[in-house]
Design an enzyme around this catalytic site. Sequence first.
Site, PDB file in Angstrom:
ATOM      1  N   CYS A   2      -0.615 -68.683 -10.351  1.00 57.37           N
ATOM      2  CA  CYS A   2      -1.291 -67.559 -10.988  1.00 57.37           C
ATOM      3  C   CYS A   2      -2.651 -67.436 -10.325  1.00 57.37           C
ATOM      4  O   CYS A   2      -3.045 -68.298  -9.540  1.00 57.37           O
ATOM      5  CB  CYS A   2      -1.518 -67.845 -12.468  1.00 57.37           C
ATOM      6  SG  CYS A   2       0.017 -68.124 -13.352  1.00 57.37           S
ATOM      7  N   ARG A  27      -0.617 -63.965  -5.683  1.00 52.26           N
ATOM      8  CA  ARG A  27      -0.290 -65.208  -6.384  1.00 52.26           C
ATOM      9  C   ARG A  27       0.666 -64.979  -7.555  1.00 52.26           C
ATOM     10  O   ARG A  27       1.082 -65.929  -8.210  1.00 52.26           O
ATOM     11  CB  ARG A  27      -1.578 -65.876  -6.915  1.00 52.26           C
ATOM     12  CG  ARG A  27      -2.554 -66.250  -5.823  1.00 52.26           C
ATOM     13  CD  ARG A  27      -3.834 -66.794  -6.409  1.00 52.26           C
ATOM     14  NE  ARG A  27      -3.624 -68.107  -6.987  1.00 52.26           N
ATOM     15  CZ  ARG A  27      -3.735 -69.258  -6.346  1.00 52.26           C
ATOM     16  NH1 ARG A  27      -4.067 -69.252  -5.065  1.00 52.26           N
ATOM     17  NH2 ARG A  27      -3.537 -70.396  -6.951  1.00 52.26           N
ATOM     18  N   TRP A  76       2.150 -65.609 -12.544  1.00 56.58           N
ATOM     19  CA  TRP A  76       3.430 -65.927 -11.933  1.00 56.58           C
ATOM     20  C   TRP A  76       4.097 -66.836 -12.951  1.00 56.58           C
ATOM     21  O   TRP A  76       3.734 -68.000 -13.088  1.00 56.58           O
ATOM     22  CB  TRP A  76       3.179 -66.655 -10.595  1.00 56.58           C
ATOM     23  CG  TRP A  76       4.393 -67.148  -9.896  1.00 56.58           C
ATOM     24  CD1 TRP A  76       4.999 -68.359 -10.059  1.00 56.58           C
ATOM     25  CD2 TRP A  76       5.142 -66.463  -8.909  1.00 56.58           C
ATOM     26  NE1 TRP A  76       6.080 -68.455  -9.236  1.00 56.58           N
ATOM     27  CE2 TRP A  76       6.194 -67.304  -8.514  1.00 56.58           C
ATOM     28  CE3 TRP A  76       5.037 -65.205  -8.315  1.00 56.58           C
ATOM     29  CZ2 TRP A  76       7.135 -66.944  -7.552  1.00 56.58           C
ATOM     30  CZ3 TRP A  76       5.962 -64.855  -7.351  1.00 56.58           C
ATOM     31  CH2 TRP A  76       6.993 -65.718  -6.976  1.00 56.58           C
ATOM     32  N   ASN A 100      -4.673 -71.372 -14.600  1.00 57.31           N
ATOM     33  CA  ASN A 100      -3.693 -71.467 -13.513  1.00 57.31           C
ATOM     34  C   ASN A 100      -3.288 -72.933 -13.400  1.00 57.31           C
ATOM     35  O   ASN A 100      -4.148 -73.799 -13.291  1.00 57.31           O
ATOM     36  CB  ASN A 100      -4.344 -70.979 -12.204  1.00 57.31           C
ATOM     37  CG  ASN A 100      -3.516 -71.323 -10.982  1.00 57.31           C
ATOM     38  OD1 ASN A 100      -2.289 -71.374 -11.057  1.00 57.31           O
ATOM     39  ND2 ASN A 100      -4.172 -71.570  -9.873  1.00 57.31           N
ATOM     40  N   GLY A 101      -1.984 -73.198 -13.451  1.00 51.39           N
ATOM     41  CA  GLY A 101      -1.504 -74.586 -13.368  1.00 51.39           C
ATOM     42  C   GLY A 101      -0.449 -74.813 -14.433  1.00 51.39           C
ATOM     43  O   GLY A 101       0.094 -73.849 -14.990  1.00 51.39           O
ATOM     44  N   GLU A 479      17.257 -74.958  11.224  1.00 52.55           N
ATOM     45  CA  GLU A 479      16.090 -74.236  10.720  1.00 52.55           C
ATOM     46  C   GLU A 479      14.994 -74.157  11.801  1.00 52.55           C
ATOM     47  O   GLU A 479      14.359 -73.108  11.972  1.00 52.55           O
ATOM     48  CB  GLU A 479      15.567 -74.937   9.446  1.00 52.55           C
ATOM     49  CG  GLU A 479      14.331 -74.368   8.814  1.00 52.55           C
ATOM     50  CD  GLU A 479      14.416 -72.886   8.426  1.00 52.55           C
ATOM     51  OE1 GLU A 479      15.505 -72.305   8.463  1.00 52.55           O
ATOM     52  OE2 GLU A 479      13.359 -72.317   8.108  1.00 52.55           O
ATOM     53  N   LYS A 483      13.512 -70.670  13.223  1.00 49.39           N
ATOM     54  CA  LYS A 483      12.084 -70.329  13.212  1.00 49.39           C
ATOM     55  C   LYS A 483      11.659 -69.843  14.597  1.00 49.39           C
ATOM     56  O   LYS A 483      10.969 -68.851  14.738  1.00 49.39           O
ATOM     57  CB  LYS A 483      11.201 -71.528  12.819  1.00 49.39           C
ATOM     58  CG  LYS A 483      11.245 -71.962  11.387  1.00 49.39           C
ATOM     59  CD  LYS A 483      10.579 -71.041  10.399  1.00 49.39           C
ATOM     60  CE  LYS A 483      11.466 -69.951   9.892  1.00 49.39           C
ATOM     61  NZ  LYS A 483      12.359 -70.096   8.844  1.00 49.39           N
ATOM     62  N   GLU A 486      13.217 -66.330  15.480  1.00 52.16           N
ATOM     63  CA  GLU A 486      12.673 -65.207  14.713  1.00 52.16           C
ATOM     64  C   GLU A 486      11.345 -64.714  15.233  1.00 52.16           C
ATOM     65  O   GLU A 486      11.100 -63.519  15.260  1.00 52.16           O
ATOM     66  CB  GLU A 486      12.386 -65.670  13.271  1.00 52.16           C
ATOM     67  CG  GLU A 486      13.546 -65.797  12.388  1.00 52.16           C
ATOM     68  CD  GLU A 486      13.078 -66.214  11.013  1.00 52.16           C
ATOM     69  OE1 GLU A 486      13.119 -65.390  10.107  1.00 52.16           O
ATOM     70  OE2 GLU A 486      12.665 -67.390  10.845  1.00 52.16           O
ATOM     71  N   HIS A 502      30.805 -82.207  23.219  1.00 50.08           N
ATOM     72  CA  HIS A 502      32.076 -81.478  23.100  1.00 50.08           C
ATOM     73  C   HIS A 502      31.974 -80.061  23.663  1.00 50.08           C
ATOM     74  O   HIS A 502      32.761 -79.202  23.300  1.00 50.08           O
ATOM     75  CB  HIS A 502      32.515 -81.442  21.634  1.00 50.08           C
ATOM     76  CG  HIS A 502      32.800 -82.812  21.094  1.00 50.08           C
ATOM     77  ND1 HIS A 502      33.898 -83.551  21.478  1.00 50.08           N
ATOM     78  CD2 HIS A 502      32.091 -83.605  20.249  1.00 50.08           C
ATOM     79  CE1 HIS A 502      33.869 -84.730  20.876  1.00 50.08           C
ATOM     80  NE2 HIS A 502      32.770 -84.792  20.128  1.00 50.08           N
ATOM     81  N   LYS A 598      11.316 -59.022   5.007  1.00 53.23           N
ATOM     82  CA  LYS A 598      11.200 -60.203   4.155  1.00 53.23           C
ATOM     83  C   LYS A 598      12.359 -60.301   3.173  1.00 53.23           C
ATOM     84  O   LYS A 598      12.824 -61.385   2.865  1.00 53.23           O
ATOM     85  CB  LYS A 598       9.856 -60.145   3.410  1.00 53.23           C
ATOM     86  CG  LYS A 598       9.515 -61.380   2.638  1.00 53.23           C
ATOM     87  CD  LYS A 598       9.171 -62.542   3.544  1.00 53.23           C
ATOM     88  CE  LYS A 598       9.101 -63.852   2.819  1.00 53.23           C
ATOM     89  NZ  LYS A 598       9.342 -64.999   3.700  1.00 53.23           N
TER      90      LYS A 598
END
Length: 603
Positions: A2, A27, A76, A100-101, A479, A483, A486, A502, A598
């Site tokens: 948040c 946030r 959030w 926040n937390g 991954e 990265k 992309e 192989h 996105k």
Amino acid sequence: MCGIVGYIGKDDIKNRLLDGLAELEYRGYDSAGIAILQESDLSIYKATGKLENLREKAKEYSSGDTFGIGIGHTRWATHGKPTEANAHPHFAEFSYVVHNGIIENYSEIKKELTKKGCSFLSQTDTEVIVHLFEENLKEHKNTLVAFEKTISSLKGAYAILLITKNSPETIYFAKNGSPLIYGKGENGIYFASSDAPLIGSASEVVYLEDGEYGYATNSEEKFFLDFKELNPEFKKLHVNKTFAQKDGFRYFMEKEIYEQHQILLETMMGRVLEHDIVFEEFDAGILVGVESIKICACGTSYHSALAGSYLLERIAKIRTHVEIASEFRYKEPILKESELFVVISQSGETADTLEALKIAKASGLKTLAICNVDNSSIVRLADFTILTRAGIEKGVASTKAFATQIMVLWMLSLFFAKFKGHLQKSDIKKELHKMIESAASTKVDEKLHERLKKLSKRFLHGHGFFFIGRDIFFPLALEGALKLKEISYLHAEGYPAGEMKHGPIALADSELFTIALMPKNLLFEKIKSNVEEIAARDATIAAISPICIDSADDMIYIQNSDSYMVEFFEMMVVLQLFALEVSIRLGNDVDMPRNLAKSVTVE
Ligand code: F6R
């Protein structure tokens, strides 16, 4: 995640707060709220959804140029749905708080307060703070003492701003685990969760440290740590807006890589306890009648699903099968009701993943979403959800979302293992240490980053990259390759190291770059032999390992730990930074790579 803001002064308080929140909307934007206190008159506005809804709601209100104080919040959602009742500021009889937390011991505090007659309007963890403050005030009569007593009862992470009619010119603040900045400018005193809202208003700032708290009025400011007064160091704030949003980083992706160590702690918060692992979203009953798990996802989320399958089989001993969502949906899959169907998605809106989920639901399977965006289509549809708490990810190339997905899958494996009796309390304690170590290992070491910057210039040409790994390091290799593809537009493939012989080894020559993931704690000798086979064909090899590899042309060292998961997380950062630096050298737009978006809401 948040965002919170605060203001003391007489310069259009409402707009100061709303403009500050606009800078923090990244946030979270499940709801927003403000509370303003001017000459003992309190005005409070809250609205669900984006900040514009709050602006609309508060449009009649004018703060004028009367002195006052105000606090604001953009949410959030973590505890409680994104409703207006759960929006901050939360209040008791005469005090208001934004936070926040996560307050981990909120249920115990709530129980105690309820016994004393307090009633609660929200489902949040935050509301206890303000009630506890007023209870403490009854006893101690002094607002600072009541605030100190309150924060010393809280466990978990917080950045808090509290105002009370009892002391109508003062903002009380405290920080522990979540960010909070105190700023001073010509027109007043400011508080915010990041630099961005302070740019152009505050000329000097204090980045509060964990445990620090205090209060401020127009004419007085006091900072404390452990009940002792402090003289904090003020720093000049000269950055421009764009710089601030990225917190000084060149790209959002870079910022997001750097914040992973903090974000991972948020993912674990309240879920991994010293001797236990809990998900408030469901209990172990979710596994009743379940014999196996199927996971569906796309792209990076598919890679975390693959990594998760190794953990679920190894730790929880549950047969786990992973499918690419776009393949799954048209293959007329045979589904069994004894399968738990898991989807993983950062956005919660990926069309193929959503469709796979619909198929599973229609076939009567129990469904679980691992997702970063609350209230997204996937979250709304799934029977159960675990939110990954990565916060808004702006870089198109996913980094911190991947890290949190892996952490959630690891926690889930432990949770299921506990239910199936494969894990004792003492094992959980050991795993908890590994998790904390893993989160810490993602803290970017500046020297390592410099080394990767330098190294990147040698990898701008050639006829392709192979990222190789074994076991859970194979999905990580996938991954790493994704990265690089992309954002650098170079051809890269992730491959299981044992499979090179192989076929793909035919490509090996000095223009073939191999990035080898070589953990000390998992199949080291095996992958070492695979790398030697490739080196013998003259390929150019960069090895990521804590151990010196003689056959490698370049070494990227990671720390020597005893856990392959710690090695996993550290290598993940190396791969992300490597892709970032190659892309920057090639002059590409890191945050908005060509042809990508996105959130992929089309087939
Ligand atoms: C890669 C990336 C994509 C997403 C994929 C799925 O960096 O971000 O591959 O992982 O489009 O998206 P989500 O996770 O939102 O379902």
